[in-house]
Design a protein around this motif. Structure first.
Motif, PDB file in Angstrom:
ATOM      1  N   ASP A   9       0.814  -1.223   0.000  1.00 27.11           N
ATOM      2  CA  ASP A   9       0.000   0.000   0.000  1.00 27.11           C
ATOM      3  C   ASP A   9       0.848   1.275   0.000  1.00 27.11           C
ATOM      4  OD1 ASP A   9       1.007  -0.013   2.509  1.00 27.11           O
ATOM      5  OD2 ASP A   9      -0.910  -0.217   3.558  1.00 27.11           O
ATOM      6  N   LYS A  35      -1.738  -7.956  -3.622  1.00 24.95           N
ATOM      7  CA  LYS A  35      -2.638  -6.848  -3.987  1.00 24.95           C
ATOM      8  C   LYS A  35      -1.836  -5.544  -3.946  1.00 24.95           C
ATOM      9  CE  LYS A  35      -6.775  -4.637  -4.149  1.00 24.95           C
ATOM     10  NZ  LYS A  35      -7.881  -4.361  -3.287  1.00 24.95           N
ATOM     11  N   GLU A  37      -2.383  -1.784  -3.945  1.00 26.05           N
ATOM     12  CA  GLU A  37      -3.520  -0.866  -3.739  1.00 26.05           C
ATOM     13  C   GLU A  37      -3.604   0.197  -4.822  1.00 26.05           C
ATOM     14  OE1 GLU A  37      -5.868  -1.260  -1.774  1.00 26.05           O
ATOM     15  OE2 GLU A  37      -5.250  -2.189   0.117  1.00 26.05           O
ATOM     16  N   ASN A  40      -5.185  -1.122  -7.656  1.00 29.12           N
ATOM     17  CA  ASN A  40      -6.405  -1.825  -7.302  1.00 29.12           C
ATOM     18  C   ASN A  40      -6.497  -3.189  -7.988  1.00 29.12           C
ATOM     19  OD1 ASN A  40      -8.791  -2.238  -5.986  1.00 29.12           O
ATOM     20  ND2 ASN A  40     -10.043  -1.225  -7.569  1.00 29.12           N
TER      21      ASN A  40
END
Ligand code: HEM
Length: 391
Positions: A9, A35, A37, A40
């Motif tokens: 992130d 993932k 961020e 996305n």
């Protein structure tokens, strides 16, 4: 026990656009599915994982009801699986097979490259994105599609507008408007050309789709796929190959002395800076990817740009090295959606355009290395490349 998807992130979207490779490396080292961020998306970055995914299209589907690509260009072959995909693919393949490229496209592509180069040859300097690679890629694509009377800047505009529209997840109204306008432009060009191709069956993609009995809706959508996906990549790989060779004059000298190496040089260029860095697949069931659990309905981004720098497969992956150990890469994807334009791109870029550039622009060199710009992550390539030569 399966591991959960890890999250990154602290990377910005600008970090990805400026240079995704450090992010890809970090993500690849962190886990099989991570993932990110800022984008996305859950990224899959390891070569072997992507290969395994592409061998299992029933679990990792190209169909996606939420796909903006379908909204912008209509239901198309890239977002279909199985028999639906195979039928539409079979309708375009006859115009892109290696033999057809040689018989029907090599000569017109040669003439386009000669014309584009002759317009700049006497000048002794140029910006290769605008003055060389974009017109060559756009004009070659028009011939292959079977579209006359559309100039190359319009093709470039349509291509970019369709791409931007397909990635417009923030629903920016101006991007949506431009994408619609491009879609209408493509449809009216197709309408104008259809009678000619109906009366004169030929090797173009439009004619090939007509001969295969495709509906007008299918023709519209898949011509838009080819415009969105068949212009940037040859353009960017022309520039990437030139850049790699200008930065490595010893490699250029060896290739010029042994022209059979041009093909190998092109494969290294698209491995080094892959024109398409990522494409998506959607999960049809819960599944573990190398021990990390991903749930049904989720979408994963197959980061082929990252896989092409996976140091488990390629040693010293950041380096442009035409003479590295020969291994297949993922720049054209894999499995049933493997790029339909592979052979035409190989011929255009490595057999025609780039050899002609080095043949005709004597002592070609970068005007100043610091002026070169390379940008993007889903689509990546040089965006600004001023050069000089002895006119
Ligand atoms: C260096 C040049 C190129 C590169 C690196 C490239 C890369 C790719 C990649 C990675 C895919 C797979 C996408 C996915 O699975 O979701 C793809 C698909 C495709 N490409 Fe290319 N491409 C190039 C040139 C072209 C050209 C020149 C054309 C058209 C003349 C073209 C037409 C297509 C089509 C129609 C598909 C969809 C195939 C399918 O879904 O079955 N590409 N390309």
């Amino acid at each position: 026990m399966a591991e959960a998807v890890k999250v990154v992130d602290d990377v910005t979207f600008e970090d990805l656009l400026a240079n995704p490779y450090p992010v890809f490396k970090r993500v690849r080292d962190l886990g099989p599915v991570v993932k990110v961020e800022a984008a996305n998306i859950m990224m899959v970055t390891r070569f072997d994982d992507i290969m395994a995914i592409e061998r299992d299209p029933e679990t990792f589907s190209s169909v996606n009801p939420q796909s903006l690509l379908n909204t912008v260009i209509g239901p198309n072959l890239m977002r279909k699986d199985g028999a639906d995909h195979a039928r539409e693919r079979a309708a375009i393949d006859p115009s892109l097979r290696p033999g057809v490229v040689k018989r029907c496209w090599a000569e017109p592509m040669q003439a386009i490259c000669a014309d584009v180069i002759s317009r700049i040859e006497h000048k002794g300097e140029a910006e290769l994105f605008e003055d060389l690679a974009a017109p060559i890629a756009a004009r070659a694509l028009c011939d292959i599609l079977g579209i006359d009377g559309v100039d190359w800047p319009t093709m470039v505009l349509w291509s970019q507008s369709l791409i931007d529209g397909s990635g417009n997840y923030s629903h920016n109204p101006e991007i949506a408007r431009k994408a619609k306008e491009a879609a209408r432009g493509v449809e009216s060009a197709v309408n104008r050309m259809l009678p000619h191709h109906r009366d004169n069956p030929n090797a173009s993609m439009l004619s090939s789709m007509l001969q295969a009995g495709q509906t007008t809706e299918q023709i519209y959508a898949n011509i838009k796929v080819a415009i969105g996906g068949g212009l940037n990549e040859p353009r960017d790989s022309i520039l990437t190959l030139i850049l790699g060779l200008l930065q490595n004059p010893d490699q250029l000298a060896r290739i010029r002395a042994e022209p059979s190496l041009w093909g190998q040089a092109f494969e290294e260029a698209v491995r080094w800076i892959s024109p398409i860095g990522m494409y998506p697949r959607r999960l049809t069931r819960d599944v573990e990817i190398s021990g990390t659990l991903v749930r049904e309905g989720e979408q994963v981004g197959l980061c082929v740009g990252a896989a092409n720098h996976d140091d488990r497969r390629f040693s010293d992956p950041e380096k442009f090295d035409v003479f590295r150990e020969k291994k297949s890469h993922l720049a054209f994807g894999a499995g049933s959606h493997f790029c339909a334009g592979t052979w035409v791109s190989r011929a255009l870029v490595s057999q025609i355009a780039v050899p002609m550039v080095f043949e005709r622009l004597r002592n070609l060199r970068l005007k100043a290395p610091e002026l070169v710009r390379v940008r993007g992550w889903v689509f990546r390539g040089p965006t600004h490349m001023p050069v000089v030569w002895d006119a």
